[in-house]
Enzyme design. Structure first.
Site, PDB file in Angstrom:
ATOM      1  N   ASN A 213      -3.564   1.973  15.117  1.00 41.27           N
ATOM      2  CA  ASN A 213      -4.549   1.580  14.374  1.00 41.27           C
ATOM      3  C   ASN A 213      -6.031   1.420  14.868  1.00 41.27           C
ATOM      4  O   ASN A 213      -6.922   0.856  14.373  1.00 41.27           O
ATOM      5  CB  ASN A 213      -4.382   0.369  13.487  1.00 41.27           C
ATOM      6  CG  ASN A 213      -3.405   0.703  12.334  1.00 41.27           C
ATOM      7  OD1 ASN A 213      -3.649   1.530  11.559  1.00 41.27           O
ATOM      8  ND2 ASN A 213      -2.023   0.267  12.522  1.00 41.27           N
TER       9      ASN A 213
ATOM     10  N   THR B 174       0.743  -1.157   0.026  1.00 45.41           N
ATOM     11  CA  THR B 174       0.007  -0.001   0.079  1.00 45.41           C
ATOM     12  C   THR B 174       0.792   1.293  -0.102  1.00 45.41           C
ATOM     13  O   THR B 174       1.613   1.595   0.903  1.00 45.41           O
ATOM     14  CB  THR B 174      -0.828   0.121   1.316  1.00 45.41           C
ATOM     15  OG1 THR B 174      -1.916  -0.939   1.218  1.00 45.41           O
ATOM     16  CG2 THR B 174      -1.633   1.369   1.343  1.00 45.41           C
TER      17      THR B 174
END
Lengths: 383, 383
Positions: free
Chosen positions: A378, A179
């Site tokens: 996260n 990513t």
């Protein structure tokens, strides 16, 4: 030097106000030619962000005059309005730069599922265009950061030509591609078919073998642009090698800056029956949460490596497997090997070798450990 | 009541000294018949522990008289010596119980890659045999715990017959099977072929759909033993349903006790083109570390659900996908849906529905969140 190391490119990076904290969030890269050849590799995720869908259309011509990149929002899963916004971004850049919108690639990164503040993006393009500079590569690299703690650039020079690049990426890194957004520029005089060949050969063994957390993004884009401004057309092998070096360098930087990581882990699979087997086993090891926790704890827990190998379809016999951690063969013939207390795991880089004893092929996957900091980063806020 | 809820079974659980902390670590389950039919499902991991390799041999006869289970060591990746130790364990139990060693299944759980202290295991079998009791099921269930915080049992009774079971498992839970040891007993008078059919039907939709951390063990074993002591042979459907209920109950308990977890997550995939698609998508969502962190942070981050769906090969159109979190359709038609602030995530159980809009099939996968406690538990010491 980033994307302006190669002749024929200008870049800028500014704070357009897309990020609420006022940090740089919009980058512009312009190819002044004479050539405007380009190649691209996009995410394998079937849920693709609007800028990916747009840039795929742009690539059909093999020509890219400019790239607009923004952080602060991925413009993914945003429906028809999201695509209209990407289109408007390309139109605006084309208008300001005097180019066709269809020659403007767009890349976005940030939170999925929210529309971009177009009242910030469109004026930002004008501001960035006014600041375009042959020395703007660093600022562009800074403007595409999200959770990155450092900006990432790489440059390799050949005989009279240069390959330069910038990348962003710190999480959601998984094969096919990792990513990230990457823009690579070169002044080597190379056509789009050659760019495509060199780029695919490079990403297959670099970005596609970086696996931070097993999660694949909706926005991954790697662009390779040629201005041809050096006037030199290198031998293919030399050029492809330079592109591969830049990609490998950036891939390593991505892992080194992975969210919350305290260890960079090189998983090298050797003596595999095929390269595919080696990659499959390497990915399985690299994605094993229990192993990633153990490495975080500086525990050379080779049992977790064997467990991971055992879930694959690769050719191997369990009682011939070997595992070395930082040079100590803690597992031999599928069982206890050298004393695990000999393993020194104090340093950030950890090297795991998995020996399948089934052939002569090899592959290396890079990953990182799993930490409480990753969980915090996260879970504490939406990202 | 555990494994002694059904008539015809005795069990014991003792501290043999395998665990250094003196906790119970050895269990014995004996089938007194008259029937000694059995079925088993083992780990799909190709790196199989010695007790799995041994018990696979035992199952060839379809007859099991006794099961020896130990915690404190997995006896996996221990080479020929490990297999000899498992064999000696079965021999000892056979000798003490007056049965053939080939009718004694063995299960081990704990750290991979270390040999068991046989000077503790063999005397432990004698001690356990002396304590066998028709009320020993709870003690047996306690003796197989590793990182489990609670012991797990389940009982379902039919018309005059009973299915009872115990399970251990708290981490390394992933499909094919979840990592665990399970012994299910019944006094229903059922032959081994019927047991096998009922067990496989049950595990396929229960333990195989529990995915705590994507990691597959080397030691997973689920045994189903029939004593026939009730003298009743139930209708197949009623019996299979009872076995499925017990497996579903234990599977839910495994997730509820997963290492470090603060949320139990039910991932329900609906309107899939096939059950295989539904399972593939459910597993992809359940294994997404970024989503698991977000759920830990009580963040209804549906973009991460879509990213996970996009990595699968299932039939779907990105712009028709829907996601509901705790009843709120936060994503509709692949884009922003209802207000995410409406999602109440205060409770331990979280329910994610992924609508593929591609058919009529469904599947449910259970997982849990990813937490700093999980990282701590799997990095602070070797496990």
């Amino acid at each position: 030097m980033s994307v302006t190391a190669a002749k024929g490119f200008r870049a800028a990076g500014i704070a357009a106000g897309i990020k609420q904290n006022g940090a740089p969030d919009l980058a512009l890269v312009v190819n002044d030619g004479p050539r405007r050849a380009a190649a691209a590799v996009f995410t394998a995720n079937r849920v693709k962000a609007a800028p990916v869908l747009w840039s795929e259309q742009v690539m059909k011509s093999g020509q890219v005059s400019a790239v607009v990149l923004n952080s602060g929002g991925a413009n993914a899963c945003t429906g028809p309005k999201g695509f209209q916004d990407t289109h408007a971004t390309a139109e605006k850049a084309g208008e300001v730069l005097g180019r066709g919108a269809i020659e403007v690639a767009v890349c976005s990164t940030g939170l999925i599922g929210t529309l971009l503040p177009m009242d910030k993006v469109l004026p930002g393009i004008e501001t960035a265009a006014a600041q375009l500079s042959e020395h703007g590569g660093e600022k562009a690299a800074i403007a595409i950061k999200t959770t990155d703690t450092v900006h990432k650039t790489s440059v390799v020079s050949g005989g009279g030509w240069t390959v330069g690049a910038m990348a962003k990426g710190a999480g959601m890194l998984a094969p096919g591609l990792a990513t990230m957004l990457v823009v690579i520029t070169t002044d080597a005089d190379v056509d789009d078919a050659t760019l495509d060949k060199a780029l695919r050969a490079a990403t297959r063994v670099t970005f596609d073998r970086v696996d931070s957390d097993g999660c694949m993004s909706t926005n991954d884009t790697v662009l390779l642009l040629s201005s041809g401004a050096s006037g030199i057309t290198p031998e293919y092998d030399a050029f492809a090698d330079a592109v591969r070096q830049v990609c490998a360098d950036l891939g390593r930087q991505l892992i080194g800056d992975a969210e919350g990581a305290s260890k960079d882990i090189k998983v090298e699979v050797v003596n595999a029956a095929s390269e595919e087997d080696a990659v499959e086993v390497g990915r399985s090891i690299a994605r094993n949460n229990l192993l990633k926790c153990a490495i975080h704890g500086e525990d050379p827990n080779w049992g977790r490596v064997l467990s991971a190998i055992g879930t694959t379809g690769a050719v191997f016999e369990p009682d011939r497997l070997g595992v070395a951690i930082n040079g100590v063969w803690v597992c031999k013939n599928g069982s206890v090997g050298e004393d695990r207390d000999l393993v020194d795991m104090r340093y950030r880089e950890v090297h795991i070798v998995a020996d399948l004893a089934a052939g002569a092929e090899t592959a290396t996957i890079w990953t990182n450990d799993l930490t409480a900091d990753y969980v915090h980063e996260n879970s504490a806020y939406s990202s």
